[in-house]
Design an enzyme around this catalytic site. Structure first.
Site, PDB file in Angstrom:
ATOM      1  N   GLY A 129       0.768  -1.243   0.000  1.00  0.00           N
ATOM      2  CA  GLY A 129       0.000   0.000   0.000  1.00  0.00           C
ATOM      3  C   GLY A 129       0.796   1.289   0.000  1.00  0.00           C
TER       4      GLY A 129
ATOM      5  N   PRO B 140       5.092  -4.956  -0.334  1.00  0.00           N
ATOM      6  CA  PRO B 140       5.072  -3.803  -1.239  1.00  0.00           C
ATOM      7  C   PRO B 140       5.097  -4.242  -2.703  1.00  0.00           C
ATOM      8  CG  PRO B 140       7.294  -4.184  -0.459  1.00  0.00           C
ATOM      9  CD  PRO B 140       6.427  -5.200   0.235  1.00  0.00           C
ATOM     10  N   GLY B 141       4.299  -3.606  -3.514  1.00  0.00           N
ATOM     11  CA  GLY B 141       4.343  -3.841  -4.954  1.00  0.00           C
ATOM     12  C   GLY B 141       4.694  -2.540  -5.638  1.00  0.00           C
ATOM     13  N   ARG B 142       3.742  -1.613  -5.582  1.00  0.00           N
ATOM     14  CA  ARG B 142       3.906  -0.325  -6.256  1.00  0.00           C
ATOM     15  C   ARG B 142       5.144   0.436  -5.759  1.00  0.00           C
ATOM     16  NH1 ARG B 142      -0.786   2.429  -8.204  1.00  0.00           N
ATOM     17  NH2 ARG B 142      -1.972   1.221  -6.691  1.00  0.00           N
TER      18      ARG B 142
ATOM     19  N   CYS C 172     -10.981   1.974 -30.078  1.00  0.00           N
ATOM     20  CA  CYS C 172     -12.296   2.515 -30.413  1.00  0.00           C
ATOM     21  C   CYS C 172     -13.156   2.720 -29.181  1.00  0.00           C
ATOM     22  CB  CYS C 172     -12.979   1.577 -31.401  1.00  0.00           C
ATOM     23  SG  CYS C 172     -11.904   1.260 -32.797  1.00  0.00           S
ATOM     24  N   GLU C 173     -12.696   3.542 -28.268  1.00  0.00           N
ATOM     25  CA  GLU C 173     -13.462   3.900 -27.079  1.00  0.00           C
ATOM     26  C   GLU C 173     -13.032   5.290 -26.657  1.00  0.00           C
ATOM     27  OE1 GLU C 173     -14.386   1.481 -23.931  1.00  0.00           O
ATOM     28  OE2 GLU C 173     -13.925  -0.416 -24.923  1.00  0.00           O
TER      29      GLU C 173
HETATM   30  N1  LLP Z   1      -0.908  -7.345  -0.684  1.00  0.00           N
HETATM   31  C1  LLP Z   1      -2.187  -7.564  -1.041  1.00  0.00           C
HETATM   32  C2  LLP Z   1      -2.964  -8.562  -0.330  1.00  0.00           C
HETATM   33  C3  LLP Z   1      -2.737  -6.838  -2.116  1.00  0.00           C
HETATM   34  O1  LLP Z   1      -3.997  -7.055  -2.463  1.00  0.00           O
HETATM   35  C4  LLP Z   1      -1.951  -5.869  -2.787  1.00  0.00           C
HETATM   36  C5  LLP Z   1      -2.495  -5.112  -3.916  1.00  0.00           C
HETATM   37  C6  LLP Z   1      -0.616  -5.691  -2.379  1.00  0.00           C
HETATM   38  C7  LLP Z   1      -0.135  -6.437  -1.310  1.00  0.00           C
HETATM   39  C8  LLP Z   1       0.313  -4.717  -3.049  1.00  0.00           C
HETATM   40  O2  LLP Z   1      -0.143  -3.414  -2.883  1.00  0.00           O
HETATM   41  P1  LLP Z   1       0.813  -2.181  -3.304  1.00  0.00           P
HETATM   42  O3  LLP Z   1       2.008  -2.172  -2.391  1.00  0.00           O
HETATM   43  O4  LLP Z   1       1.196  -2.361  -4.702  1.00  0.00           O
HETATM   44  O5  LLP Z   1      -0.066  -0.986  -3.113  1.00  0.00           O
HETATM   45  N2  LLP Z   1      -4.417  -2.214 -10.028  1.00  0.00           N
HETATM   46  C9  LLP Z   1      -4.448  -1.177  -9.019  1.00  0.00           C
HETATM   47  C10 LLP Z   1      -3.827  -1.635  -7.724  1.00  0.00           C
HETATM   48  C11 LLP Z   1      -4.466  -2.884  -7.160  1.00  0.00           C
HETATM   49  C12 LLP Z   1      -3.809  -3.342  -5.883  1.00  0.00           C
HETATM   50  C13 LLP Z   1      -4.297  -4.693  -5.506  1.00  0.00           C
HETATM   51  N3  LLP Z   1      -3.694  -5.241  -4.334  1.00  0.00           N
HETATM   52  C14 LLP Z   1      -3.775   0.071  -9.576  1.00  0.00           C
HETATM   53  O6  LLP Z   1      -3.340   0.063 -10.721  1.00  0.00           O
HETATM   54  O7  LLP Z   1      -3.723   1.102  -8.896  1.00  0.00           O
END
Ligand code: LLP
Length: 424
Positions: A239, A274-276, A344-345
């Site tokens: 997050g 962390p992902g983002r 086409c949107e």
């Molecule tokens: N852990 C869980 C259980 C999650 O559901 C998620 C993301 C993460 C970790 C990683 O979250 P981050 O650190 O990346 O915020 N497609 C959307 C984001 C969807 C996130 C889904 N879950 C976008 O493009 O903003």
């Protein structure tokens, strides 16, 4: 912080000019910076040094095998949400002992796959899932480590599609029901409740939701008595936000400064997902202007990248900074422009109402920034468009880490059916 800079009026990724990458690999093109990925991983590690976490990179943000391999080399574990993501981690030889597996709809075959892999923790989203994991683990003669995902009912104040820790969201178990799930876990064969998991949402730019979430979890664990004492891990999910417009994201040490004091003395091991934070600012999408057109009210720059390549603007109305590859690094005081794709949107846009140089025209290159996370992984083949190539830059080196799809790739899965169709 990222390694995409303008040098003498030309966008570079590390040492490599973006234009040179396009000449070699074509457009649309995703370009990632290894130095930026390493930097974000170490920033996070350093910020939490006083309370060292297990960092499980969230594979869904960007699941390219070469990027996963880079993160594994840095010591990362992985947060997966499907059998497919787990197989990616296996493919790069990632340690299963550092894999946590969340997801509200785990199938039996996915659970079996994860049991066979010997993952660290299943993040369990419901009581019925707990029963299924128990049965399947018991059948396999295993004890599965589980963390119960609870819903702390905390508002992360982010886009409603990416808020996950509120009562109306489908994730985890209500705190009121969670006691019953922990009690069930203590009785069931094949499972051991070693952890508790929360994930509040994504692109969070405030520490308050994390503090509230951790406090709720700790109060809850205290109320569980002996069963609560057996819980050794607190997984606070992902997050942490990144920069899209300017400098809106918080540095990792501010999150750490808020979260760590809530944990000290608890004896709980900390897991981050962390992902983002790691990937978001580590990628750009390069695209070429195919057509420039306009009317008295608007100018449209129609690019060769569209919502199938990068869906975030269309899906979440999200803002990605856009700038020409040659020229200036920021939106200049130019002509009001809609930067759109070929699909086409009317929802097919990369950015609306941007001030961009009047001189930009057909054939020019543009960069869409902060496209490292949830960009390639959410790309589709809508309009029968092959997905872009991906390139990793490391210093002065660059290499293709995913080939551009071809129309042949897209048609292959359908051709056999066509040949076998009954003749009229
Ligand atoms: N852990 C869980 C259980 C999650 O559901 C998620 C993301 C993460 C970790 C990683 O979250 P981050 O650190 O990346 O915020 N497609 C959307 C984001 C969807 C996130 C889904 N879950 C976008 O493009 O903003």
């Amino acid at each position: 912080m990222d390694h995409f800079d303008y040098r003498s009026g030309e966008l570079h990724c590390d040492e490599v000019p973006a234009q040179a990458l396009v000449e070699e690999y074509g457009t649309p093109l995703y370009v990632y910076s290894a130095a930026t990925i390493r930097h974000h991983f170490s920033v996070l590690t350093d910020a939490f040094a006083a309370y060292p976490p297990l960092i499980c990179y969230s594979v869904k943000a960007n699941s390219n095998l070469s990027l996963l391999a880079l993160l594994a080399e840095l010591g990362a574990g992985f947060d997966v949400v499907s059998g497919g993501e787990l197989q990616r981690v296996q493919e790069i030889g990632g340690s299963p002992q550092k894999v946590v597996y969340a997801g509200v709809g785990k199938t039996d075959s996915e659970i079996r796959l994860a049991l066979a892999a010997g993952i660290f923790l299943f993040n369990v989203e419901s009581e019925s899932e707990l029963h299924r994991i128990s049965r399947l683990a018991h059948e396999a003669g295993q004890i599965a480590g589980v963390a119960i995902r609870v819903n702390p009912d905390v508002d992360a104040k982010t886009h409603r599609y990416i808020t996950t820790g509120k009562r109306e969201n489908k994730f985890g178990v209500d705190l009121e029901q969670a006691r019953q799930v922990f009690e069930a876990a203590a009785q069931l064969p094949g499972v051991e409740a070693q952890g508790i998991h929360i994930h509040l949402g994504s692109q969070i730019t405030d520490t308050t939701p994390f503090v509230a979430g951790v406090r709720r979890v700790r109060e809850f664990l205290a109320s569980l008595g002996e069963i609560g004492e057996a819980v050794r891990w607190l997984d606070i999910g992902g997050g942490f936000g990144v920069h899209y417009r300017g400098e809106e994201a918080l540095p990792a040490d501010q999150f750490a400064a808020a979260i760590v004091p809530e944990l000290e003395g608890s004896g709980l091991g900390l897991i981050l997902e962390p992902g983002r934070f790691i990937m978001g600012n580590a990628g750009v999408l390069l695209t070429r202007i195919v057509t420039a057109k306009g009317n008295p009210e608007r100018r449209f720059l129609i690019c060769d990248a569209g919502m199938n390549d990068l869906v975030r603007p269309a899906l979440y109305d999200s803002y990605h900074r856009i700038a020409p590859v040659l020229g200036d690094s920021s939106d200049v005081d130019g002509v009001k422009t809609d930067v759109v794709g070929p699909i086409c949107e009317s929802g097919d846009f990369l950015g609306l109402d941007r001030a961009l140089p009047a001189a930009l025209s057909e054939g020019d290159l543009m960069a869409v920034f902060s496209a490292g996370a949830y960009s390639y992984t959410m790309a589709s083949n809508y309009n029968t468009r092959p997905r872009p190539a991906e390139v990793l830059v490391d210093g002065a080196e660059h290499r293709l880490i995913r080939c551009r799809e071809t129309i042949d790739d897209l048609l292959a899965a359908e051709r056999a059916a066509l040949r076998e169709a009954p003749q009229a």
